[in-house]
Design a protein around this motif. Structure first.
Motif, PDB file in Angstrom:
ATOM      1  N   TRP A 279       0.835  -1.199   0.000  1.00 27.96           N
ATOM      2  CA  TRP A 279       0.000   0.000   0.000  1.00 27.96           C
ATOM      3  C   TRP A 279       0.867   1.244   0.000  1.00 27.96           C
ATOM      4  N   TYR A 280       0.309   2.326  -0.511  1.00 27.39           N
ATOM      5  CA  TYR A 280       0.995   3.611  -0.378  1.00 27.39           C
ATOM      6  C   TYR A 280      -0.023   4.742  -0.375  1.00 27.39           C
ATOM      7  N   ASP A 281       0.462   5.857   0.114  1.00 23.94           N
ATOM      8  CA  ASP A 281      -0.378   7.001   0.430  1.00 23.94           C
ATOM      9  C   ASP A 281      -0.079   8.145  -0.518  1.00 23.94           C
ATOM     10  N   ARG A 282      -1.134   8.820  -0.964  1.00 24.47           N
ATOM     11  CA  ARG A 282      -0.966   9.993  -1.812  1.00 24.47           C
ATOM     12  C   ARG A 282      -1.911  11.085  -1.304  1.00 24.47           C
ATOM     13  N   PRO A 283      -1.742  12.320  -1.782  1.00 26.12           N
ATOM     14  CA  PRO A 283      -2.573  13.405  -1.240  1.00 26.12           C
ATOM     15  C   PRO A 283      -4.077  13.136  -1.341  1.00 26.12           C
ATOM     16  N   ARG A 284      -4.514  12.541  -2.448  1.00 32.85           N
ATOM     17  CA  ARG A 284      -5.954  12.391  -2.627  1.00 32.85           C
ATOM     18  C   ARG A 284      -6.443  10.954  -2.584  1.00 32.85           C
ATOM     19  N   TYR A 285      -5.531  10.032  -2.813  1.00 34.07           N
ATOM     20  CA  TYR A 285      -5.927   8.623  -2.849  1.00 34.07           C
ATOM     21  C   TYR A 285      -5.013   7.776  -1.973  1.00 34.07           C
ATOM     22  N   VAL A 286      -5.542   6.634  -1.570  1.00 35.20           N
ATOM     23  CA  VAL A 286      -4.722   5.592  -0.960  1.00 35.20           C
ATOM     24  C   VAL A 286      -4.743   4.419  -1.929  1.00 35.20           C
ATOM     25  N   TYR A 287      -3.590   3.817  -2.131  1.00 34.00           N
ATOM     26  CA  TYR A 287      -3.472   2.735  -3.096  1.00 34.00           C
ATOM     27  C   TYR A 287      -3.159   1.426  -2.396  1.00 34.00           C
ATOM     28  N   LEU A 288      -3.802   0.369  -2.860  1.00 35.15           N
ATOM     29  CA  LEU A 288      -3.550  -0.973  -2.336  1.00 35.15           C
ATOM     30  C   LEU A 288      -3.297  -1.884  -3.523  1.00 35.15           C
ATOM     31  N   GLU A 289      -2.264  -2.672  -3.440  1.00 39.12           N
ATOM     32  CA  GLU A 289      -1.993  -3.613  -4.521  1.00 39.12           C
ATOM     33  C   GLU A 289      -1.953  -5.026  -3.964  1.00 39.12           C
ATOM     34  N   PHE A 290      -2.865  -5.866  -4.444  1.00 42.04           N
ATOM     35  CA  PHE A 290      -2.906  -7.267  -4.039  1.00 42.04           C
ATOM     36  C   PHE A 290      -2.100  -8.074  -5.045  1.00 42.04           C
ATOM     37  N   CYS A 291      -1.029  -8.685  -4.569  1.00 40.21           N
ATOM     38  CA  CYS A 291      -0.081  -9.329  -5.477  1.00 40.21           C
ATOM     39  C   CYS A 291      -0.483 -10.780  -5.755  1.00 40.21           C
ATOM     40  N   VAL A 292      -1.337 -10.948  -6.739  1.00 37.76           N
ATOM     41  CA  VAL A 292      -1.752 -12.291  -7.155  1.00 37.76           C
ATOM     42  C   VAL A 292      -1.605 -12.348  -8.671  1.00 37.76           C
ATOM     43  N   GLU A 293      -0.823 -13.293  -9.149  1.00 34.57           N
ATOM     44  CA  GLU A 293      -0.622 -13.411 -10.594  1.00 34.57           C
ATOM     45  C   GLU A 293      -1.767 -14.202 -11.226  1.00 34.57           C
ATOM     46  N   ASP A 294      -2.125 -13.797 -12.438  1.00 34.81           N
ATOM     47  CA  ASP A 294      -3.143 -14.511 -13.216  1.00 34.81           C
ATOM     48  C   ASP A 294      -4.410 -14.789 -12.412  1.00 34.81           C
ATOM     49  N   SER A 295      -4.907 -13.749 -11.762  1.00 37.24           N
ATOM     50  CA  SER A 295      -6.065 -13.907 -10.889  1.00 37.24           C
ATOM     51  C   SER A 295      -7.351 -14.116 -11.684  1.00 37.24           C
ATOM     52  N   THR A 296      -8.293 -14.834 -11.062  1.00 32.53           N
ATOM     53  CA  THR A 296      -9.634 -14.977 -11.637  1.00 32.53           C
ATOM     54  C   THR A 296     -10.644 -14.722 -10.517  1.00 32.53           C
ATOM     55  N   ASP A 297     -11.904 -14.571 -10.906  1.00 34.45           N
ATOM     56  CA  ASP A 297     -12.988 -14.349  -9.926  1.00 34.45           C
ATOM     57  C   ASP A 297     -12.673 -13.207  -8.957  1.00 34.45           C
ATOM     58  N   VAL A 298     -12.110 -12.141  -9.490  1.00 27.58           N
ATOM     59  CA  VAL A 298     -11.724 -11.022  -8.620  1.00 27.58           C
ATOM     60  C   VAL A 298     -12.973 -10.286  -8.134  1.00 27.58           C
ATOM     61  N   LYS A 299     -13.055 -10.106  -6.826  1.00 27.80           N
ATOM     62  CA  LYS A 299     -14.150  -9.310  -6.252  1.00 27.80           C
ATOM     63  C   LYS A 299     -13.547  -8.286  -5.306  1.00 27.80           C
ATOM     64  N   VAL A 300     -13.916  -7.052  -5.513  1.00 20.82           N
ATOM     65  CA  VAL A 300     -13.453  -5.992  -4.628  1.00 20.82           C
ATOM     66  C   VAL A 300     -14.673  -5.221  -4.154  1.00 20.82           C
ATOM     67  N   VAL A 301     -14.839  -5.149  -2.847  1.00 20.52           N
ATOM     68  CA  VAL A 301     -15.931  -4.358  -2.285  1.00 20.52           C
ATOM     69  C   VAL A 301     -15.305  -3.239  -1.468  1.00 20.52           C
ATOM     70  N   ILE A 302     -15.563  -1.999  -1.890  1.00 15.87           N
ATOM     71  CA  ILE A 302     -15.015  -0.855  -1.167  1.00 15.87           C
ATOM     72  C   ILE A 302     -16.165  -0.132  -0.483  1.00 15.87           C
ATOM     73  N   GLU A 303     -16.091  -0.096   0.827  1.00 17.16           N
ATOM     74  CA  GLU A 303     -17.085   0.638   1.614  1.00 17.16           C
ATOM     75  C   GLU A 303     -16.390   1.849   2.225  1.00 17.16           C
ATOM     76  N   ASP A 304     -17.143   2.673   2.918  1.00 18.02           N
ATOM     77  CA  ASP A 304     -16.554   3.905   3.461  1.00 18.02           C
ATOM     78  C   ASP A 304     -15.410   3.645   4.438  1.00 18.02           C
ATOM     79  N   HIS A 305     -15.503   2.532   5.170  1.00 19.38           N
ATOM     80  CA  HIS A 305     -14.485   2.275   6.186  1.00 19.38           C
ATOM     81  C   HIS A 305     -13.836   0.903   6.053  1.00 19.38           C
ATOM     82  N   ARG A 306     -14.088   0.228   4.931  1.00 24.29           N
ATOM     83  CA  ARG A 306     -13.635  -1.158   4.844  1.00 24.29           C
ATOM     84  C   ARG A 306     -13.432  -1.565   3.396  1.00 24.29           C
TER      85      ARG A 306
END
Length: 126
Positions: free
Chosen positions: A9-36
């Motif tokens: 992860w890394y921090d920027r003025p307006r965004y926070v970035y997260l990188e999940f290191c999985v090669e050749d991923s399938t069935d990707v699901k990302v749920v972004i809520e206000d606090h989670r």
């Protein structure tokens, strides 16, 4: 059996970035809520990954996205309070073994907004 994906992860003025290191991923699901954020996927060899992060501060879930590549899945989340540094990504002051700071992308913020805007626009076009 599920296991957490290695996460940078890394921090920027307006965004926070997260990188999940999985090669050749399938069935990707990302749920972004206000606090989670909840992430899950499968790897090419059928391993199931699952990460759940209670976020340090509130994000604007409507202005947050993810982008998948062959090597990883990157999420960027718009901070509710811009230009406020996040000392960590997790609400709890603990560092899970699977989580680390992406020092390659961690920079001083001085004059960084143009760089960030260009990055976000580049992601948005995909």
């Amino acid at each position: 059996p599920r296991q957490p994906a290695k996460t940078l992860w890394y921090d920027r003025p307006r965004y926070v970035y997260l990188e999940f290191c999985v090669e050749d991923s399938t069935d990707v699901k990302v749920v972004i809520e206000d606090h989670r954020l909840v992430f899950s996927c499968k790897s090419a060899d059928g391993v199931e990954f699952y990460n759940e992060i209670n976020l340090y501060a509130r994000v604007n879930s409507k202005d947050s996205r993810e982008k998948r590549s062959d090597r990883s899945i990157t999420c960027f989340m718009r901070k509710w309070k811009e230009k406020v540094a996040w000392p960590r990504i997790t609400k709890e002051n603990i560092k899970p073994a699977w989580l680390s700071v992406d020092f390659d992308n961690w920079r001083d913020w001085e004059g960084d907004e143009e760089v960030e805007r260009a990055m976000v626009e580049q992601y948005a076009e995909v």
